[in-house]
Structures are given as C-alpha cells and as structure tokens.
Design an enzyme around this catalytic site. Structure first.
Site, PDB file in Angstrom:
ATOM      1  N   HIS A 160      13.959  52.766 -42.383  1.00 47.26           N
ATOM      2  CA  HIS A 160      14.495  53.757 -43.403  1.00 47.26           C
ATOM      3  C   HIS A 160      13.319  54.227 -44.506  1.00 47.26           C
ATOM      4  O   HIS A 160      13.920  53.888 -44.953  1.00 47.26           O
ATOM      5  CB  HIS A 160      15.534  53.889 -43.893  1.00 47.26           C
ATOM      6  CG  HIS A 160      16.672  54.117 -42.791  1.00 47.26           C
ATOM      7  ND1 HIS A 160      17.153  54.488 -41.289  1.00 47.26           N
ATOM      8  CD2 HIS A 160      18.260  53.187 -42.123  1.00 47.26           C
ATOM      9  CE1 HIS A 160      17.911  54.362 -41.076  1.00 47.26           C
ATOM     10  NE2 HIS A 160      18.584  53.881 -41.637  1.00 47.26           N
ATOM     11  N   HIS A 177      20.974  61.095 -43.331  1.00 46.75           N
ATOM     12  CA  HIS A 177      21.947  59.376 -43.469  1.00 46.75           C
ATOM     13  C   HIS A 177      24.109  60.066 -43.109  1.00 46.75           C
ATOM     14  O   HIS A 177      23.965  58.974 -44.417  1.00 46.75           O
ATOM     15  CB  HIS A 177      20.928  58.409 -43.563  1.00 46.75           C
ATOM     16  CG  HIS A 177      21.482  57.052 -42.833  1.00 46.75           C
ATOM     17  ND1 HIS A 177      23.012  56.442 -42.876  1.00 46.75           N
ATOM     18  CD2 HIS A 177      20.316  56.317 -42.187  1.00 46.75           C
ATOM     19  CE1 HIS A 177      22.700  55.587 -42.529  1.00 46.75           C
ATOM     20  NE2 HIS A 177      21.909  55.225 -41.686  1.00 46.75           N
ATOM     21  N   GLU A 206      21.957  60.985 -36.550  1.00 47.67           N
ATOM     22  CA  GLU A 206      21.107  60.891 -37.410  1.00 47.67           C
ATOM     23  C   GLU A 206      20.376  61.813 -36.196  1.00 47.67           C
ATOM     24  O   GLU A 206      19.429  61.176 -34.746  1.00 47.67           O
ATOM     25  CB  GLU A 206      20.591  59.956 -37.812  1.00 47.67           C
ATOM     26  CG  GLU A 206      20.898  59.223 -39.266  1.00 47.67           C
ATOM     27  CD  GLU A 206      20.667  57.320 -38.912  1.00 47.67           C
ATOM     28  OE1 GLU A 206      19.774  57.149 -39.254  1.00 47.67           O
ATOM     29  OE2 GLU A 206      22.099  56.558 -38.284  1.00 47.67           O
TER      30      GLU A 206
HETATM   31  C1  BGC Z   1      20.335  52.235 -38.189  1.00 46.14           C
HETATM   32  C2  BGC Z   1      21.043  50.517 -38.932  1.00 46.14           C
HETATM   33  C3  BGC Z   1      21.567  50.327 -40.441  1.00 46.14           C
HETATM   34  C4  BGC Z   1      22.386  51.651 -40.596  1.00 46.14           C
HETATM   35  C5  BGC Z   1      21.964  51.672 -42.461  1.00 46.14           C
HETATM   36  C6  BGC Z   1      20.878  53.341 -39.228  1.00 46.14           C
HETATM   37  O1  BGC Z   1      20.496  54.768 -38.941  1.00 46.14           O
HETATM   38  O2  BGC Z   1      20.481  52.444 -37.326  1.00 46.14           O
HETATM   39  O3  BGC Z   1      20.773  49.487 -37.984  1.00 46.14           O
HETATM   40  O4  BGC Z   1      22.261  49.653 -40.378  1.00 46.14           O
HETATM   41  O5  BGC Z   1      21.519  53.069 -40.659  1.00 46.14           O
HETATM   42  O6  BGC Z   1      21.591  50.750 -42.598  1.00 46.14           O
END
Ligand code: BGC
Length: 370
Positions: free
Chosen positions: A124, A198, A335
């Site tokens: 991310h 998110h 997402e």
């Molecule tokens: C990811 C997860 C992660 C979550 C929060 C999601 O987009 O795929 O693996 O734990 O975000 O960080």
C-alpha cells in the site's frame, strides 16, 4: 470531533429536500498542515464524510429497507486515532495498492528498491503512503452531484518510487445514493501506479454483526493465487469448484473456514479476483448484500482486478467510532485495482504510467435496498 463549523455550501434545487450540501470543519493538524472534515449530503439524506488526511472516508451512511440511514464503514471519530494506528480505514491507497514482492522491480533496465513495510514486501505505498499525507482539498458543485477534489504531489523518490507524480482523486455523491471515485495521475518519469480506496464496509449499520452473512457477488471466473507472503504466483486459477467462486451471490462465511491452502495463507479471503470482460470501461463487477438490513451495494469499475479482504486481521483490539469494538471480520474491503505485484509480472495488465500519459480510473459504489 467537530472543532468548529466553517463553511456550508448549498446547491439549491427546487423542493423541500432537494439540496446537495458540503460542509467543512476542522479535524486536526498533521505535519504542520490543517486536516478538515468535509460532510457531503444528498437530497435523500445520505452522508459521506471525508478528511483530506489520507483522503479518508470517515463516515458513509446508507438506508436499510425501512429507510433508516446508518454508518456502513469502519473508522475513527478523531484524527489522532487515525494517526496512531489505522489498518488503512477508508483511505486512498497509493502509489501502489497492495503488495510488490520484496519492494523491488525493474523498469526500463533500472532496478528500484521501495520501502518494505509488510514482512519482506512493500504494501500500500510503503511506510508513508498516500493514506498518511495531507491532501489539498477543493469542493466542487454540479447540478446533480456534490464533489470533493483532493490533490497531492508525490515527489520523485518518495518511498523509493521514480518520478514526481501529480495525483488527483475526486469523490462525488449523487442524488441516486452513489459514491463515485475518480483517480487521476501524471508523472515526469515512468513509474508504477495503482490507486484504490480502502474502505472497510459493514452493511449491518454501525457494525451490529460481523460480515459473514453478507452475500457477495464477484463477476470473475479467475483469481490470482498467492504464496505464503500474499504475493501472486502468476497463475490465473479458475474459481470453479473452489471457495473463491462468487459468481452466484454467496454468504462470505459459507466457505471461509474450508481447508484450503489459499484461505490458510490469507487467514480468510485476501486475494485478487480477475474481473470478467474488463476492457477499461465502467461495468457492474461486484455486489454486496446484507439480507437482514436489506442494504445492497453495487460496485461499478473500469479496473481489471478486485482485492477482496475479509477483515482477517481485525481482532477486537481497535475501538472505533462511537466506542464500537472492531472484532474479527467486522469489516471487509473491496478494492478495485490492478493485480498485486504487477510490476514483477509482465503477463499481468500493465501498471506503468509514462510521461505524457494520463492515468484515469473510476469506481462507483451504489447503495440501494433489496
Ligand atoms: C491487504 C491485506 C491487509 C489489509 C490491511 C488489504 O488490502 O490485502 O493483506 O492486511 O489491506 O492492511
């Protein structure tokens, strides 16, 4: 939370409730910059609250089948709580949504090393991604929607990425209970870009129950299986005959505990689905339904992938809005994006943005009842 009322703009239309409004109030300070909270309201009474810290959607209300509006996303009441610890609640994720293996990729013969913040991998956008910066914000009015435009300049080298990237995200609330998110970017050096939202959804309203009875539909014949660190292996695996088949609406809890290696790696669902007929135009590709409240959310997107994360890492240690404890699987993320680790998978749709090109993608979350 509300530290003073600042401005109220009205887009007036005829009739008693025919008003789209946007209100701005202070939310706090970060990095010497002012973070505000913008409240967008439509003529049905649907409310979306967005802060320019991380572009976070802090509140989003939707009606149940009795017309009762309740909050359907997880988050915090105070900016300080977001600053302390947030698993990306409601945020804009970038420069690259999801993981890049070992934070490394090669582009035009040059190897880049990004910040690693998730075991061996980059997740991310790194240590300080787009979810942890203060964006500039500008409310915009149109006849039938109210919009908030956020902009951010990600400097060359930020978190290891090449190129100055100018990013804009426009949130729009319509009178049809749609939340539209449009993402734009331009760069001065070739760079991977994969922006997404998110939000953690829970359609029961203020997290009355977990999300295991929510029925999910995903228009995908394939998903991308992962290794134990959640990096795609490169395979596109048919969902047919697996717990990953959501081509018919299915309760999330129905198969989540099946003895399946992929579910074990993700501790539940934490995978990318390969959306059918993804040709870059906006299409209805997923839907979520809570049978008890009747709330129904449809997702339209032009993106090729959908990361469905079933809130596996929520463990009751987070106390969110109104003192609600976010227990295991009390929120889920959908997402819309490109596939994780695409810069290392030339066989996946490309995520490379080059100078002179315009990155532009759109996703709509539409709320109704069934
Ligand atoms: C990811 C997860 C992660 C979550 C929060 C999601 O987009 O795929 O693996 O734990 O975000 O960080």
């Amino acid at each position: 939370m509300s530290l003073g009322f600042f401005v109220l703009w009205n887009v007036s239309c005829s009739g008693k409730h025919k008003t789209l409004t946007i209100k701005k109030e202070r939310f706090g300070m970060f990095d010497g910059k002012q973070a505000n909270l913008y409240t967008l309201t439509n003529d049905k009474g649907m409310v979306v609250k967005i802060t320019n810290y991380g572009g976070i959607i802090q509140t989003l209300t939707a009606p149940d089948r009795n017309g009762k509006f309740e909050d359907v996303v997880l988050g915090y009441d105070r900016l300080d709580d977001y600053l302390k610890d947030s698993p990306y609640f409601g945020a804009i994720v970038g420069r690259y949504g999801n993981r890049i293996a070992r934070g490394r990729f090669t582009l035009d013969g040059v190897q880049y090393q990004l910040a690693t913040n998730n075991g061996p991998n980059h997740l991310h956008g790194g240590i300080k991604g787009f979810d942890k910066v203060v964006w500039s914000a500008e409310p915009i009015h149109e006849k039938d929607k109210v919009r908030l435009k956020l902009t951010y300049l990600s400097p060359d080298g930020e978190e290891g990425y090449p190129g100055n990237l100018k990013v804009a995200v426009i949130y729009s609330l319509t009178n049809h209970n749609e939340l539209e998110i449009e993402y734009f970017a331009q760069t001065d050096k070739a760079t991977p870009v994969n922006l997404t939202h998110h939000g953690y959804f829970n359609l029961t309203g203020h997290c009355k129950r977990d999300i295991l009875e929510h029925q999910l539909w995903i228009n995908a014949d394939y998903f991308t299986p992962v290794d134990s660190t959640l990096i795609p292996t490169g395979e596109l695996r048919p969902v047919e005959g697996t717990p990953f088949d959501f081509r018919q609406p299915t309760a999330i809890g129905a198969r989540i505990n099946d003895p399946d290696e992929q579910l074990k790696y993700g501790r539940g669902y934490d995978h990318n689905w390969v959306l059918n007929q993804a040709d870059g135009t906006l299409k209805l590709q997923a839907a979520l339904y809570d049978p008890q409240s009747g709330r129904y959310m449809q997702i339209y997107t032009d993106q090729p992938g959908l990361q469905f994360y079933s809130g596996n890492f929520l463990d009751g240690s987070i106390v969110g809005k109104g003192g609600v404890v976010y227990k295991h699987r009390y929120g889920l993320c959908l997402e819309t994006q490109h596939f994780p680790d695409s810069p290392n998978h030339p066989e996946f749709p490309s995520t490379i943005l080059r100078p002179g090109e315009q990155y532009h993608t759109k996703t709509i979350y539409k709320f109704s009842i069934k």
